[in-house]
Design a protein around this motif. Structure first.
Motif, PDB file in Angstrom:
ATOM      1  N   HIS A 119       0.832  -1.210   0.000  1.00 56.33           N
ATOM      2  CA  HIS A 119       0.000   0.000   0.000  1.00 56.33           C
ATOM      3  C   HIS A 119       0.868   1.264   0.000  1.00 56.33           C
ATOM      4  O   HIS A 119       0.801   2.076   0.945  1.00 56.33           O
ATOM      5  CB  HIS A 119      -0.923   0.017   1.217  1.00 56.33           C
ATOM      6  CG  HIS A 119      -1.844  -1.148   1.302  1.00 56.33           C
ATOM      7  ND1 HIS A 119      -2.935  -1.285   0.473  1.00 56.33           N
ATOM      8  CD2 HIS A 119      -1.824  -2.239   2.093  1.00 56.33           C
ATOM      9  CE1 HIS A 119      -3.554  -2.426   0.769  1.00 56.33           C
ATOM     10  NE2 HIS A 119      -2.897  -3.019   1.738  1.00 56.33           N
ATOM     11  N   PRO A 120       1.657   1.480  -1.056  1.00 58.46           N
ATOM     12  CA  PRO A 120       2.559   2.642  -1.068  1.00 58.46           C
ATOM     13  C   PRO A 120       1.839   3.992  -1.079  1.00 58.46           C
ATOM     14  O   PRO A 120       2.432   5.004  -0.701  1.00 58.46           O
ATOM     15  CB  PRO A 120       3.388   2.439  -2.336  1.00 58.46           C
ATOM     16  CG  PRO A 120       2.543   1.576  -3.209  1.00 58.46           C
ATOM     17  CD  PRO A 120       1.767   0.685  -2.277  1.00 58.46           C
ATOM     18  N   GLU A 121       0.569   4.014  -1.451  1.00 57.45           N
ATOM     19  CA  GLU A 121      -0.188   5.271  -1.433  1.00 57.45           C
ATOM     20  C   GLU A 121      -0.634   5.637  -0.019  1.00 57.45           C
ATOM     21  O   GLU A 121      -0.920   6.793   0.266  1.00 57.45           O
ATOM     22  CB  GLU A 121      -1.401   5.187  -2.371  1.00 57.45           C
ATOM     23  CG  GLU A 121      -2.492   4.223  -1.940  1.00 57.45           C
ATOM     24  CD  GLU A 121      -2.171   2.718  -2.077  1.00 57.45           C
ATOM     25  OE1 GLU A 121      -2.901   1.927  -1.461  1.00 57.45           O
ATOM     26  OE2 GLU A 121      -1.206   2.344  -2.769  1.00 57.45           O
ATOM     27  N   THR A 122      -0.662   4.646   0.869  1.00 54.90           N
ATOM     28  CA  THR A 122      -1.107   4.856   2.246  1.00 54.90           C
ATOM     29  C   THR A 122       0.056   4.989   3.216  1.00 54.90           C
ATOM     30  O   THR A 122       0.013   5.801   4.135  1.00 54.90           O
ATOM     31  CB  THR A 122      -2.016   3.697   2.699  1.00 54.90           C
ATOM     32  OG1 THR A 122      -3.136   3.618   1.815  1.00 54.90           O
ATOM     33  CG2 THR A 122      -2.516   3.878   4.121  1.00 54.90           C
ATOM     34  N   TYR A 123       1.098   4.187   3.008  1.00 57.04           N
ATOM     35  CA  TYR A 123       2.200   4.097   3.965  1.00 57.04           C
ATOM     36  C   TYR A 123       3.513   4.609   3.393  1.00 57.04           C
ATOM     37  O   TYR A 123       3.785   4.469   2.199  1.00 57.04           O
ATOM     38  CB  TYR A 123       2.399   2.646   4.407  1.00 57.04           C
ATOM     39  CG  TYR A 123       1.202   2.047   5.081  1.00 57.04           C
ATOM     40  CD1 TYR A 123       0.838   2.430   6.368  1.00 57.04           C
ATOM     41  CD2 TYR A 123       0.410   1.106   4.433  1.00 57.04           C
ATOM     42  CE1 TYR A 123      -0.274   1.888   6.988  1.00 57.04           C
ATOM     43  CE2 TYR A 123      -0.703   0.556   5.048  1.00 57.04           C
ATOM     44  CZ  TYR A 123      -1.034   0.954   6.326  1.00 57.04           C
ATOM     45  OH  TYR A 123      -2.135   0.413   6.934  1.00 57.04           O
ATOM     46  N   SER A 124       4.331   5.166   4.286  1.00 55.12           N
ATOM     47  CA  SER A 124       5.686   5.573   3.939  1.00 55.12           C
ATOM     48  C   SER A 124       6.567   5.410   5.174  1.00 55.12           C
ATOM     49  O   SER A 124       6.066   5.176   6.277  1.00 55.12           O
ATOM     50  CB  SER A 124       5.720   7.021   3.434  1.00 55.12           C
ATOM     51  OG  SER A 124       5.213   7.900   4.414  1.00 55.12           O
ATOM     52  N   LYS A 125       7.875   5.531   4.960  1.00 53.85           N
ATOM     53  CA  LYS A 125       8.816   5.424   6.079  1.00 53.85           C
ATOM     54  C   LYS A 125       8.961   6.786   6.749  1.00 53.85           C
ATOM     55  O   LYS A 125       9.317   7.763   6.096  1.00 53.85           O
ATOM     56  CB  LYS A 125      10.193   4.975   5.580  1.00 53.85           C
ATOM     57  CG  LYS A 125      10.287   3.525   5.224  1.00 53.85           C
ATOM     58  CD  LYS A 125      11.724   3.185   4.868  1.00 53.85           C
ATOM     59  CE  LYS A 125      11.875   1.705   4.580  1.00 53.85           C
ATOM     60  NZ  LYS A 125      13.281   1.369   4.291  1.00 53.85           N
ATOM     61  N   PRO A 126       8.715   6.857   8.045  1.00 51.40           N
ATOM     62  CA  PRO A 126       8.876   8.135   8.739  1.00 51.40           C
ATOM     63  C   PRO A 126      10.346   8.421   9.062  1.00 51.40           C
ATOM     64  O   PRO A 126      11.086   7.523   9.468  1.00 51.40           O
ATOM     65  CB  PRO A 126       8.067   7.941  10.024  1.00 51.40           C
ATOM     66  CG  PRO A 126       8.114   6.473  10.279  1.00 51.40           C
ATOM     67  CD  PRO A 126       8.170   5.823   8.913  1.00 51.40           C
ATOM     68  N   ALA A 127      10.744   9.662   8.877  1.00 51.87           N
ATOM     69  CA  ALA A 127      12.096  10.063   9.243  1.00 51.87           C
ATOM     70  C   ALA A 127      12.342   9.749  10.714  1.00 51.87           C
ATOM     71  O   ALA A 127      11.458   9.931  11.554  1.00 51.87           O
ATOM     72  CB  ALA A 127      12.285  11.552   8.986  1.00 51.87           C
ATOM     73  N   TYR A 128      13.514   9.262  11.012  1.00 52.17           N
ATOM     74  CA  TYR A 128      14.010   8.981  12.358  1.00 52.17           C
ATOM     75  C   TYR A 128      13.394   7.765  13.037  1.00 52.17           C
ATOM     76  O   TYR A 128      14.020   7.177  13.905  1.00 52.17           O
ATOM     77  CB  TYR A 128      13.842  10.187  13.295  1.00 52.17           C
ATOM     78  CG  TYR A 128      14.345  11.474  12.714  1.00 52.17           C
ATOM     79  CD1 TYR A 128      15.699  11.648  12.444  1.00 52.17           C
ATOM     80  CD2 TYR A 128      13.468  12.490  12.392  1.00 52.17           C
ATOM     81  CE1 TYR A 128      16.164  12.826  11.876  1.00 52.17           C
ATOM     82  CE2 TYR A 128      13.928  13.679  11.830  1.00 52.17           C
ATOM     83  CZ  TYR A 128      15.275  13.835  11.573  1.00 52.17           C
ATOM     84  OH  TYR A 128      15.718  14.991  11.017  1.00 52.17           O
ATOM     85  N   LEU A 129      12.198   7.379  12.682  1.00 54.63           N
ATOM     86  CA  LEU A 129      11.514   6.286  13.387  1.00 54.63           C
ATOM     87  C   LEU A 129      11.480   4.985  12.590  1.00 54.63           C
ATOM     88  O   LEU A 129      11.215   3.928  13.156  1.00 54.63           O
ATOM     89  CB  LEU A 129      10.069   6.696  13.725  1.00 54.63           C
ATOM     90  CG  LEU A 129       9.896   7.879  14.670  1.00 54.63           C
ATOM     91  CD1 LEU A 129       8.426   8.270  14.761  1.00 54.63           C
ATOM     92  CD2 LEU A 129      10.458   7.567  16.041  1.00 54.63           C
ATOM     93  N   HIS A 130      11.734   5.043  11.291  1.00 55.37           N
ATOM     94  CA  HIS A 130      11.547   3.848  10.461  1.00 55.37           C
ATOM     95  C   HIS A 130      12.504   2.721  10.817  1.00 55.37           C
ATOM     96  O   HIS A 130      12.167   1.553  10.649  1.00 55.37           O
ATOM     97  CB  HIS A 130      11.611   4.189   8.971  1.00 55.37           C
ATOM     98  CG  HIS A 130      12.961   4.558   8.472  1.00 55.37           C
ATOM     99  ND1 HIS A 130      13.448   5.845   8.567  1.00 55.37           N
ATOM    100  CD2 HIS A 130      13.927   3.815   7.879  1.00 55.37           C
ATOM    101  CE1 HIS A 130      14.659   5.876   8.048  1.00 55.37           C
ATOM    102  NE2 HIS A 130      14.970   4.666   7.625  1.00 55.37           N
TER     103      HIS A 130
END
Length: 120
Positions: A68-79
């Motif tokens: 689901h790349p339209e819904t999810y992404s990697k958050p800076a610092y927390l991924h």
């Protein structure tokens, strides 16, 4: 932005023993001192409005990003710790799903005594 933050806040604060504090300038939600959700709006000028939540593992994180790349992404610092960002922009936001992801993240951070007491 305010509407999105209000909805994230409502979903997070209805969970047992949750508190909201600013962390790095962001509205952040904690249970028993452990962070489980963070609202970000244009964080470091990335143009995104998201809520960052825990996943159960890096494998779950990778599966969500791929499926689901339209819904999810990697958050800076927390991924690196297995967190995921849930997109809160556009007309197609499934707020029930967002609330579920926040609740799942709460369950991953909550102490055993809260989970044994019935959790959410």
């Amino acid at each position: 932005m305010t509407k999105s933050l209000d909805r994230v806040r409502q979903a997070a604060l209805e969970l047992p023993e949750t508190e909201e504090r600013l962390s790095h300038g962001q509205a952040t939600f904690f249970v028993a001192g452990k962070q489980f959700a963070q609202f970000r709006d244009n964080h470091h000028s990335d143009g995104k409005t998201v809520v960052c939540v825990r996943t159960s593992s890096l494998d779950e994180q990778a599966m969500l990003l791929e499926s689901h790349p339209e819904t999810y992404s990697k958050p800076a610092y927390l991924h690196h710790a297995g967190w995921i960002s849930v997109n809160l922009t556009g007309e197609a936001v499934d707020w029930g799903h967002v609330a579920d992801r926040i609740a799942e993240s709460w369950e991953l951070a909550a102490p055993r005594r809260l989970l044994e007491a019935g959790g959410r």
